[in-house]
Motif scaffolding. Structure first.
Motif, PDB file in Angstrom:
ATOM      1  N   LYS A  17      -6.078   5.685  -7.676  1.00 13.32           N
ATOM      2  CA  LYS A  17      -4.710   6.012  -7.271  1.00 13.32           C
ATOM      3  C   LYS A  17      -4.365   5.420  -5.917  1.00 13.32           C
ATOM      4  N   VAL A  18      -5.374   5.299  -5.036  1.00 16.28           N
ATOM      5  CA  VAL A  18      -5.155   4.683  -3.719  1.00 16.28           C
ATOM      6  C   VAL A  18      -4.900   3.193  -3.878  1.00 16.28           C
ATOM      7  N   TRP A  19      -5.769   2.553  -4.627  1.00 21.01           N
ATOM      8  CA  TRP A  19      -5.664   1.105  -4.855  1.00 21.01           C
ATOM      9  C   TRP A  19      -4.352   0.745  -5.536  1.00 21.01           C
ATOM     10  N   LEU A  20      -3.975   1.525  -6.565  1.00 28.27           N
ATOM     11  CA  LEU A  20      -2.755   1.226  -7.317  1.00 28.27           C
ATOM     12  C   LEU A  20      -1.525   1.370  -6.418  1.00 28.27           C
ATOM     13  N   MET A  21      -1.510   2.423  -5.608  1.00 27.50           N
ATOM     14  CA  MET A  21      -0.408   2.648  -4.683  1.00 27.50           C
ATOM     15  C   MET A  21      -0.338   1.521  -3.655  1.00 27.50           C
ATOM     16  N   TRP A  22      -1.487   1.108  -3.152  1.00 22.39           N
ATOM     17  CA  TRP A  22      -1.542   0.042  -2.154  1.00 22.39           C
ATOM     18  C   TRP A  22      -1.052  -1.275  -2.750  1.00 22.39           C
ATOM     19  N   VAL A  49     -11.270  -1.559  -1.822  1.00 18.11           N
ATOM     20  CA  VAL A  49     -10.529  -0.722  -0.876  1.00 18.11           C
ATOM     21  C   VAL A  49     -11.331  -0.527   0.408  1.00 18.11           C
ATOM     22  N   ILE A  50     -12.631  -0.300   0.282  1.00 14.84           N
ATOM     23  CA  ILE A  50     -13.482  -0.138   1.465  1.00 14.84           C
ATOM     24  C   ILE A  50     -13.463  -1.404   2.310  1.00 14.84           C
ATOM     25  N   ASP A  51     -13.529  -2.554   1.657  1.00 13.47           N
ATOM     26  CA  ASP A  51     -13.515  -3.805   2.409  1.00 13.47           C
ATOM     27  C   ASP A  51     -12.165  -4.032   3.087  1.00 13.47           C
TER      28      ASP A  51
END
Length: 527
Positions: free
Chosen positions: A396-401, A163-165
């Motif tokens: 949760k951020v990654w999954l949503m994205w 996610v950071i990348d």
């Protein structure tokens, strides 16, 4: 017998019925469903009781989700604090209570909770209830681990780096960067000040600020208060935060900034940092990055961009230009729990100079961060944070994205800006409203509701301003008591209280924008 459910083979409604009991008729009250006590569920109890207990909690959560997305439902059931204390049973007793009572407790909390995912909740920068992000939070809670080492959070650590990348690429940095997910933008901004201080004055890690010159940082007078708090936490002091004037749009004025830098140098102070805001909290202003980046290069200053609120605009080709020049920042704060709609909490601090977080914070605690582990210890993140234990915010951020993709997020961002523009255009044609900021850049729309009783008064008089100052609080009280709507208000500089409607909820539609204005007029017509 295999009782597993393949969700690809059944409809979503059947799936909810089987898994959540969402469409089952509740034939008995929770209080009569005696599931036993704490000892009857895992780890010491049995699997069946555990399933029944959790199933009933999930049922309640599904009802709350359904009600949250029902426009006819109240956003909240307001009670004053002392009255609410009388209604609630909050005592922790010596004797254990039955699990059925625990279920009642869960229901009680949700009954009185504010439905921040309601389409007519415009109160905060963080709002909405993204279901995939919610699923991610459930999984995160179930796995219940800590982010400090790859050893106990292998997948989560790799996801955080991913996610950071991804964000690095959107910012426009060409080389791998460093970063962390943190409990809120205030902590991310704290990291920024710490990183800048350490970069220029690494000796302060050992010696503190003793015998150091007076270090000074500059920020907009409309920046978030966390910038000033960071200065106090790190020992710089509030007086070393210089508030740069803003223009009529709420943007920092580069010429004023340069003048203040020069004045600071004349006083033998040591400027080391500028903090800009991409989407200020109240007006939603985007500070001009490129001219300030030029000044930072000229005077050798660290440039941090607090894009906690506005960062999501980078996902839209139409609106990313609001942050033109962000690639020149040394560090960035970006909160996916705001415009992107992830569940609280999820704030990302990104820093261009890789390794500086470790240099700032490493304490080499050998009981956690052993260097002779059998895997590559660069994947252990704990020694580069100011925390020890760190919640898994990234999943949760990654999954949503993953569920939306870049394309889905772009549509969501563009849609939010469209709704904000609808609100702005409606305010221009309704006679009982006045706009605080013309042509706002962000999705915060600021306005006054002016009752008929005030409309013939001299708008420059103190009496008018004092009476107008009282309007928004009175209407806010009525909307909370009714539970029909929530819109925040505040004063700013010499401006009396005004409403600040935040559009960041993917559930909001045109009808909700119109309802907001109609409801405010209805609640304020007799003032």
């Amino acid at each position: 017998m295999d009782n597993s459910i393949n969700i690809k083979d059944i409809s979503p409604f059947d799936f909810l019925a089987k898994v959540g009991g969402f469409f089952k008729k509740n034939e008995s009250n929770n209080s009569s469903d005696n599931l036993g006590y704490y000892e009857n569920i895992l780890p010491n109890g049995d699997y069946e009781t555990t399933c029944q207990f959790l199933q009933k909690v999930v049922d309640l959560m599904m009802i709350h989700i359904k009600n949250t997305n029902n426009r006819s439902e109240k956003i909240l059931r307001f009670q004053h604090p002392e009255d609410l204390k009388q209604v609630l049973d909050l005592e922790i007793k010596k004797e254990p209570v039955e699990l059925s009572k625990i279920i009642d407790d869960c229901e009680m909390v949700m009954n009185y909770a504010v439905k921040t995912g309601h389409p007519r909740f415009f109160n905060q920068l963080s709002q909405g209830l993204d279901i995939v992000s919610l699923a991610g939070e459930w999984v995160t809670a179930t796995t219940n681990t800590n982010m400090f080492t790859y050893e106990i959070a292998p997948v989560y650590n790799l996801i955080e780096m991913t996610v950071i990348d991804k964000m690095r690429i959107l910012i426009g940095w060409n080389e791998p960067c460093d970063g962390l997910l943190n409990p809120g933008g205030s902590i991310s901004n704290l990291y920024a000040v710490q990183a800048a201080k350490h970069f220029f004055f690494p000796q302060t890690k050992l010696n503190g600020l003793f015998k150091m010159p007076k270090l000074v940082l500059f920020t907009s007078e409309h920046s978030h208060y966390s910038v000033h708090r960071a200065a106090t936490i790190l020992g710089l002091g509030l007086n070393q935060v210089k508030n740069v004037p803003v223009d009529e749009k709420g943007k920092i004025i580069p010429e004023k900034l340069e003048f203040m830098i020069q004045e600071s140098l004349k006083l033998n102070e040591v400027p080391f940092m500028v903090i800009l805001t991409a989407g200020t909290t109240v007006l939603g202003a985007f500070d001009p990055i490129e001219p300030v980046a030029d000044l930072c290069s000229k005077y050798n200053l660290w440039l941090h961009v607090d894009a906690a609120w506005g960062g999501g605009a980078l996902l839209s080709r139409k609106y990313r230009n609001l942050m033109k020049g962000i690639d020149r920042a040394d560090s960035v704060t970006w909160n996916p729990h705001k415009l992107m709609g992830a569940l609280l909490q999820a704030s990302v601090f990104l820093v261009k100079k890789k390794g500086i977080l470790l240099n700032c914070n490493e304490m080499n605690a050998t009981y956690l961060f052993q260097q002779d582990k059998h895997y590559d210890v660069c994947y252990d993140t704990g020694d580069k944070t100011i925390q020890c234990g760190r919640h898994v915010d990234v999943f949760k951020v990654w999954l949503m994205w993953r569920a939306k993709g870049d394309e889905g997020f772009e549509k969501q961002m563009d849609r939010l800006f469209e709704l904000a523009n609808l609100l702005y255009e409606q305010l221009k044609i309704r006679q009982n409203y006045e706009i605080v900021l013309e042509n706002p850049e962000m999705t915060n729309i600021c306005f006054w509701y002016v009752p008929i009783s005030l409309q013939k008064m001299d708008k420059n008089s103190n009496e008018y301003k004092q009476k107008l100052h009282q309007v928004a609080p009175k209407i806010k009280e009525k909307m909370m008591v009714n539970g029909s709507l929530m819109v925040g208000y505040q004063p700013l500089d010499d401006k009396p209280n005004f409403f600040r409607a935040i559009i960041s909820n993917a559930a909001t539609k045109e009808e909700d924008i119109l309802f907001m204005l109609d409801e405010i007029e209805k609640l304020g017509k007799d003032l």
